[in-house]
Scaffold this motif. Structure first.
Motif, PDB file in Angstrom:
ATOM      1  N   GLU A 164       0.746  -5.458   2.059  1.00  0.00           N
ATOM      2  CA  GLU A 164      -1.032  -4.598   0.403  1.00  0.00           C
ATOM      3  C   GLU A 164      -0.499  -3.014   0.872  1.00  0.00           C
ATOM      4  O   GLU A 164       0.095  -2.663  -0.499  1.00  0.00           O
ATOM      5  N   PHE A 165       0.261  -2.361   2.600  1.00  0.00           N
ATOM      6  CA  PHE A 165       0.065  -1.253   2.375  1.00  0.00           C
ATOM      7  C   PHE A 165       1.829  -0.792   1.978  1.00  0.00           C
ATOM      8  O   PHE A 165       1.313   0.447   1.055  1.00  0.00           O
ATOM      9  N   PHE A 166       2.166  -1.306   2.498  1.00  0.00           N
ATOM     10  CA  PHE A 166       3.970  -1.423   2.327  1.00  0.00           C
ATOM     11  C   PHE A 166       4.195  -0.981   0.163  1.00  0.00           C
ATOM     12  O   PHE A 166       5.336  -0.288   0.212  1.00  0.00           O
ATOM     13  N   TYR A 167       3.687  -2.375  -0.288  1.00  0.00           N
ATOM     14  CA  TYR A 167       3.356  -2.245  -1.329  1.00  0.00           C
ATOM     15  C   TYR A 167       3.098  -1.394  -2.318  1.00  0.00           C
ATOM     16  O   TYR A 167       3.641  -1.047  -2.900  1.00  0.00           O
ATOM     17  N   LYS A 168       2.505  -0.810  -1.927  1.00  0.00           N
ATOM     18  CA  LYS A 168       1.463   0.510  -3.003  1.00  0.00           C
ATOM     19  C   LYS A 168       2.330   1.761  -2.633  1.00  0.00           C
ATOM     20  O   LYS A 168       2.845   2.603  -3.054  1.00  0.00           O
ATOM     21  N   LYS A 169       2.363   1.729  -0.964  1.00  0.00           N
ATOM     22  CA  LYS A 169       3.164   3.058  -0.902  1.00  0.00           C
ATOM     23  C   LYS A 169       4.492   3.300  -1.688  1.00  0.00           C
ATOM     24  O   LYS A 169       5.415   3.972  -1.968  1.00  0.00           O
ATOM     25  N   PHE A 170       5.644   1.654  -1.215  1.00  0.00           N
ATOM     26  CA  PHE A 170       7.101   2.149  -1.689  1.00  0.00           C
ATOM     27  C   PHE A 170       6.839   1.863  -3.251  1.00  0.00           C
ATOM     28  O   PHE A 170       7.704   1.977  -4.154  1.00  0.00           O
ATOM     29  N   TYR A 171       6.006   0.941  -4.000  1.00  0.00           N
ATOM     30  CA  TYR A 171       5.924   0.392  -5.176  1.00  0.00           C
ATOM     31  C   TYR A 171       5.445   0.370  -6.680  1.00  0.00           C
ATOM     32  O   TYR A 171       5.672   0.466  -6.962  1.00  0.00           O
ATOM     33  N   GLU A 172       4.141   0.656  -5.609  1.00  0.00           N
ATOM     34  CA  GLU A 172       2.651   1.125  -7.078  1.00  0.00           C
ATOM     35  C   GLU A 172       2.774   2.297  -6.087  1.00  0.00           C
ATOM     36  O   GLU A 172       1.067   1.813  -6.005  1.00  0.00           O
ATOM     37  N   PRO A 173       2.789   3.324  -5.898  1.00  0.00           N
ATOM     38  CA  PRO A 173       2.639   4.353  -5.844  1.00  0.00           C
ATOM     39  C   PRO A 173       0.746   5.221  -6.515  1.00  0.00           C
ATOM     40  O   PRO A 173      -0.154   6.170  -5.645  1.00  0.00           O
TER      41      PRO A 173
END
Length: 239
Positions: A223-232
C-alpha cells in the motif's frame, strides 16, 4: 554439514557462489587483495561460462549509521569455485573443495530434485492464478491489500499493483528500500530498517545448506509503495 560458504541459486535453479565469499573462505586476504587474487585465478577460467562479472550493493556502517556501497564481484559456477580452491594448494582450499563436492551430492539427491520440481510446479500455479486475477475486476487497491492480508513475492506484488515487475524493482532499488545480493542474478533483499514493516524474509534450508532468504512484501508495504510510486496524489489511506 557446516556451511563454509553460502550457495546461491538463480532463477533457472542453477547453483553458484560469490567470488568475494570464496576469497574470504580461502583466507588469502593477507597474501592478495581481492582484485589481484581474482585476476590471477581468472586466467584459468572462461568468462560468461565459468564466471560472470557483477556489480553488487552492500550495507556498510558509517558514523553510527549505514549506507549502500557498490562493489565489483563475480559469480562463479561451483565447478569453477572447486578449481580455484584446489589450485590454492592449502589445507583450507582442500576443505572448501570437499565442501563443494558434498553440496553437489546433496543438490543432486532425489529429495532435492523432487523439491525443485515441486517449486517449479508451484511457480507455474502462481502464474496461472495471477492470469485469472487479471481477468477478475478489482476493487479499490486498499481493499485488495486488506483482503490479501499476507506478505507476497515481488512478482505477485507487481501483478497486484498492475505494474511491470522490473519497474517496481527499479523503484525499490533506486529509492533505497532494497538491494541485490552478491552473485549472478542475485536475490533482492530489504534494507534492515524496513523489516518487518514493509518486508519480511522467508528463510529456506535443505539438508543443512542455507539458501538466500526470499523477500516478501507485506500488505502495508504494498500500500505504501503504491501510493509513493504510482498514486502520489491519492487521498491518504488509513494504515
Amino acid at each position: 554439514m557446516n556451511q563454509i560458504i553460502k550457495i546461491n541459486t538463480n532463477e533457472r535453479g542453477e547453483v553458484n557462489v560469490s567470488a568475494r565469499e570464496l576469497y574470504d573462505a580461502l583466507e588469502v586476504r593477507k597474501s592478495y587483495r581481492f582484485n589481484q587474487w581474482f585476476d590471477t585465478n581468472a586466467k584459468q577460467l572462461i568468462e560468461d561460462e565459468d564466471y560472470t562479472s557483477v556489480d553488487v550493493t552492500t550495507e556498510v556502517k558509517n558514523n553510527g549509521g549505514t549506507q549502500l556501497r557498490k562493489l565489483q564481484d563475480y559469480t562463479l559456477t561451483v565447478d569453477a569455485a572447486k578449481q580455484i580452491a584446489m589450485m590454492s594448494g592449502t589445507e583450507k582450499g582442500k576443505q572448501v573443495r570437499m565442501y563443494f563436492i558434498e553440496v553437489e551430492k546433496q543438490w543432486n539427491s532425489p529429495e532435492l530434485m523432487l523439491s525443485r520440481s515441486l517449486q517449479y510446479a508451484n511457480s507455474k500455479l502462481i502464474g496461472y492464478e495471477s492470469q485469472i486475477a487479471e481477468l477478475t475486476p478489482k476493487a479499490e487497491m486498499h481493499d485488495v491489500f486488506i483482503e490479501k492480508g499476507q506478505a507476497i513475492g515481488i512478482r505477485e506484488a507487481s501483478k497486484e499493483l498492475n505494474v511491470k515487475q522490473n519497474n517496481l524493482i527499479d523503484n525499490l532499488m533506486n529509492n533505497g528500500y532494497v538491494y541485490r545480493t552478491k552473485g549472478h542474478h542475485g536475490k533482492l533483499q530489504p534494507i534492515k530498517k524496513y523489516v518487518p514493516k514493509y518486508f519480511v524474509l522467508k528463510s529456506a534450508s535443505v539438508n543443512g545448506v542455507e539458501f538466500t532468504p526470499q523477500m516478501l512484501i507485506t500488505p502495508q508495504g504494498r500500500e505504501f509503495f503504491y501510493k509513493k510510486f504510482y498514486e502520489p496524489d491519492q487521498i491518504e489511506m488509513a494504515l
